[in-house]
Design an enzyme around this catalytic site. Structure first.
Site, mmCIF file in Angstrom:
data_model
loop_
_atom_site.group_PDB
_atom_site.id
_atom_site.type_symbol
_atom_site.label_atom_id
_atom_site.label_comp_id
_atom_site.label_asym_id
_atom_site.label_seq_id
_atom_site.Cartn_x
_atom_site.Cartn_y
_atom_site.Cartn_z
ATOM 1 N N ARG A 1 35.730 51.376 36.099
ATOM 2 C CA ARG A 1 35.750 51.459 34.885
ATOM 3 C C ARG A 1 36.240 52.786 34.028
ATOM 4 O O ARG A 1 37.229 52.632 33.454
ATOM 5 C CB ARG A 1 34.481 51.236 34.043
ATOM 6 C CG ARG A 1 34.296 50.991 32.702
ATOM 7 C CD ARG A 1 32.827 50.499 32.272
ATOM 8 N NE ARG A 1 32.159 49.559 33.004
ATOM 9 C CZ ARG A 1 30.865 49.348 33.284
ATOM 10 N NH1 ARG A 1 30.009 50.086 32.391
ATOM 11 N NH2 ARG A 1 30.310 48.558 33.882
ATOM 12 N N SER B 1 32.960 46.296 40.498
ATOM 13 C CA SER B 1 32.496 46.201 39.265
ATOM 14 C C SER B 1 30.843 46.354 39.272
ATOM 15 O O SER B 1 30.184 45.921 40.346
ATOM 16 C CB SER B 1 32.730 44.610 38.941
ATOM 17 O OG SER B 1 31.837 44.357 37.779
ATOM 18 N N ASN C 1 29.344 44.838 37.076
ATOM 19 C CA ASN C 1 28.646 43.541 36.798
ATOM 20 C C ASN C 1 28.733 42.689 37.863
ATOM 21 O O ASN C 1 28.755 41.394 37.438
ATOM 22 C CB ASN C 1 29.524 43.278 35.710
ATOM 23 C CG ASN C 1 29.437 44.317 34.147
ATOM 24 O OD1 ASN C 1 28.319 44.294 33.812
ATOM 25 N ND2 ASN C 1 30.285 44.938 33.749
ATOM 26 N N GLY D 1 41.122 46.281 40.481
ATOM 27 C CA GLY D 1 40.230 47.043 41.324
ATOM 28 C C GLY D 1 40.005 48.431 41.152
ATOM 29 O O GLY D 1 39.078 49.133 41.788
ATOM 30 N N ILE D 2 40.259 49.208 39.946
ATOM 31 C CA ILE D 2 40.071 50.362 39.516
ATOM 32 C C ILE D 2 38.743 50.513 38.873
ATOM 33 O O ILE D 2 38.697 49.693 37.930
ATOM 34 C CB ILE D 2 41.359 50.926 38.870
ATOM 35 C CG1 ILE D 2 42.594 50.751 39.485
ATOM 36 C CG2 ILE D 2 41.172 52.347 38.275
ATOM 37 C CD1 ILE D 2 42.702 51.601 40.799
ATOM 38 N N ASP E 1 42.717 41.409 46.173
ATOM 39 C CA ASP E 1 44.043 41.431 45.414
ATOM 40 C C ASP E 1 44.328 42.448 44.770
ATOM 41 O O ASP E 1 45.612 42.551 44.269
ATOM 42 C CB ASP E 1 43.621 40.394 43.972
ATOM 43 C CG ASP E 1 42.568 41.223 43.117
ATOM 44 O OD1 ASP E 1 41.644 41.887 43.584
ATOM 45 O OD2 ASP E 1 42.984 41.288 41.698
ATOM 46 N N ASP F 1 36.834 40.058 41.300
ATOM 47 C CA ASP F 1 37.842 39.811 40.554
ATOM 48 C C ASP F 1 39.208 39.927 41.114
ATOM 49 O O ASP F 1 39.731 40.760 41.676
ATOM 50 C CB ASP F 1 37.790 41.079 39.676
ATOM 51 C CG ASP F 1 38.813 41.342 38.441
ATOM 52 O OD1 ASP F 1 39.288 40.180 38.072
ATOM 53 O OD2 ASP F 1 39.479 42.327 38.208
ATOM 54 N N ASP G 1 36.252 40.645 47.793
ATOM 55 C CA ASP G 1 36.365 41.177 46.388
ATOM 56 C C ASP G 1 36.170 40.060 45.496
ATOM 57 O O ASP G 1 36.303 38.847 45.912
ATOM 58 C CB ASP G 1 37.914 41.761 46.253
ATOM 59 C CG ASP G 1 38.218 42.240 45.000
ATOM 60 O OD1 ASP G 1 37.439 43.141 44.502
ATOM 61 O OD2 ASP G 1 39.109 41.720 44.181
HETATM 62 P P1 B16 Z 1 33.458 46.820 35.546
HETATM 63 P P2 B16 Z 1 36.836 44.067 41.773
HETATM 64 C C1 B16 Z 1 37.140 45.393 39.537
HETATM 65 O O1 B16 Z 1 36.573 44.392 40.226
HETATM 66 C C2 B16 Z 1 38.029 45.099 38.541
HETATM 67 O O2 B16 Z 1 39.481 44.551 39.124
HETATM 68 C C3 B16 Z 1 38.590 46.377 37.695
HETATM 69 O O3 B16 Z 1 39.508 45.772 36.566
HETATM 70 C C4 B16 Z 1 37.252 46.800 36.844
HETATM 71 O O4 B16 Z 1 37.745 47.952 36.066
HETATM 72 C C5 B16 Z 1 36.301 47.311 38.237
HETATM 73 O O5 B16 Z 1 36.027 45.997 38.935
HETATM 74 C C6 B16 Z 1 35.013 47.834 37.428
HETATM 75 O O6 B16 Z 1 34.563 46.679 36.441
HETATM 76 O O7 B16 Z 1 33.741 47.515 34.405
HETATM 77 O O8 B16 Z 1 32.611 45.412 35.621
HETATM 78 O O9 B16 Z 1 32.213 47.887 36.289
HETATM 79 O O10 B16 Z 1 38.372 43.687 41.667
HETATM 80 O O11 B16 Z 1 36.664 45.290 42.600
HETATM 81 O O12 B16 Z 1 36.175 42.809 42.050
HETATM 82 MG MG MG Z 2 39.994 42.509 42.615
#
Ligand code: B16
Ligand code: MG
Length: 236
Positions: free
Chosen positions: A65, A130, A132, A62-63, A184, A27, A25
Site C-alpha cells: 500500500r 495485502s 486485507n 503486488g506492490i 501475477d 490479487d 498470491d
Molecule cells: P492492501 P497481492 C497486493 O496483493 C496487490 O496486488 C496490490 O495492488 C496491493 O497494493 C497490495 O496487495 C497491498 O494491499 O492495501 O490491501 O494491504 O497481489 O500480493 O495478493
Molecule cells: Mg498479485
C-alpha cells in the site's frame, strides 16, 4: 476418490514429485481484486487531482500500500501525516468494495486447483502483500483450503524480497525447493526465485521474463498437470 489413493496415483506417475507445498498470491491469481484496488486508488487520485490510469495501476501489481501510494504521488511533496491519511482513505474505499465479494468472484480454475492440491496432500499457503488478505479469502469462501496465511502483516520486507514466501514455506513446514508459487506480478516471480522456489507466472507472457512456467490463468490446471510441467522443466 480418497486423498491417499490420489496421492499414490500422482506418486506412481511422478516418482520424483517436485513439489510438496503450493503458495498462492491472492490479487490477480485467485481473484481479480486488482480492479477494486484500482477503483479505490482512482477515487483518491481524483480527490487529490492526480492523473492515474488503469495502465498506471498495472505497475502496482503486488506492490504494498505505502509503496503504491508513493508511486501514485510521483514527485508530489507530502508530509508523513498526509501519507497516513491518504493510505487510510484508500483502504476505506477498498475495504468497502471487498465486503461484497463471494465465491462467484474466484477466477476461473482457482477452486478446482485448490481442491486438486488439497486432495493430493499438498500443503497450501497464501502469500499476499495485502493486509486485507484474510477478509478476502473469508469472503471468497476459500479460507479452509489454507494451512497457513502469509500476508501484508507477516514480514517487513515484501516482494520482490523472498521473505514473505520463505515465511509461508516455514509455516507449512515445506523446504523452499519443494514449493511452487503462483504469482501475477513480476515482483512476485522475482521473490519466488530469490526464495529458491518454483515460479509460475499467471498472466500474459509479456509480463514475465524469468518464470519457470507461464499460464494465462488457472483454468484447467491440476496437481497432475503442474507436476508434469515442472518435471519437464526440471528435466527429471
Ligand atoms: P492492501 P497481492 C497486493 O496483493 C496487490 O496486488 C496490490 O495492488 C496491493 O497494493 C497490495 O496487495 C497491498 O494491499 O492495501 O490491501 O494491504 O497481489 O500480493 O495478493
Ligand atoms: Mg498479485
Amino acid at each position: 476418490m480418497s486423498n491417499s489413493i490420489f496421492r499414490t496415483d500422482i506418486q506412481k506417475l511422478f516418482p520424483e514429485l517436485p513439489i510438496e507445498g503450493a503458495i498462492f498470491d491472492l490479487d490477480g491469481v485467485l481473484t481479480d481484486t486488482s480492479e477494486l484496488h484500482y477503483l479505490a486508488w482512482k477515487k483518491l487520485a481524483d480527490e487529490e487531482m492526480i492523473d492515474f490510469s488503469r495502465k498506471d495501476n498495472e505497475a502496482l501489481r503486488g506492490i504494498p500500500r505505502r509503496e503504491s501510494l508513493l508511486l501514485i504521488l510521483k514527485n508530489k511533496e507530502v508530509s508523513e501525516i498526509q501519507i497516513q491519511e491518504m493510505m487510510a482513505r484508500k483502504n476505506k474505499n477498498y475495504v468497502e468494495s471487498i465486503s461484497t465479494l463471494t465465491s462467484k468472484d474466484l477466477l476461473p480454475g482457482a477452486q478446482k486447483l485448490l481442491e486438486s492440491f488439497k486432495n493430493g496432500g499438498i500443503k497450501i499457503a497464501l502469500g499476499s502483500a495485502s493486509k486485507n488478505a484474510r477478509s478476502v479469502i473469508n469472503n471468497l469462501g476459500i479460507a479452509h483450503f489454507f494451512d497457513a496465511v502469509a500476508d501484508g502483516e507477516s514480514v517487513v520486507h515484501q516482494k520482490p524480497a523472498p521473505d514473505l514466501f520463505l515465511y509461508a514455506a516455514k509455516r507449512i513446514g515445506v523446504q523452499p525447493s519443494k514449493c511452487v508459487v503462483f504469482e501475477d506480478a513480476a515482483a512476485g516471480i522475482d521473490a519466488a526465485q530469490a526464495a529458491g522456489m518454483w515460479a509460475i507466472g499467471i498472466g500474459p507472457q509479456t509480463r514475465f521474463s524469468t518464470a519457470h512456467i507461464i499460464c494465462k490463468n488457472l483454468r484447467g490446471l491440476t496437481l497432475k498437470k503442474i507436476s508434469f510441467l515442472l518435471t519437464r522443466v526440471s528435466g527429471t
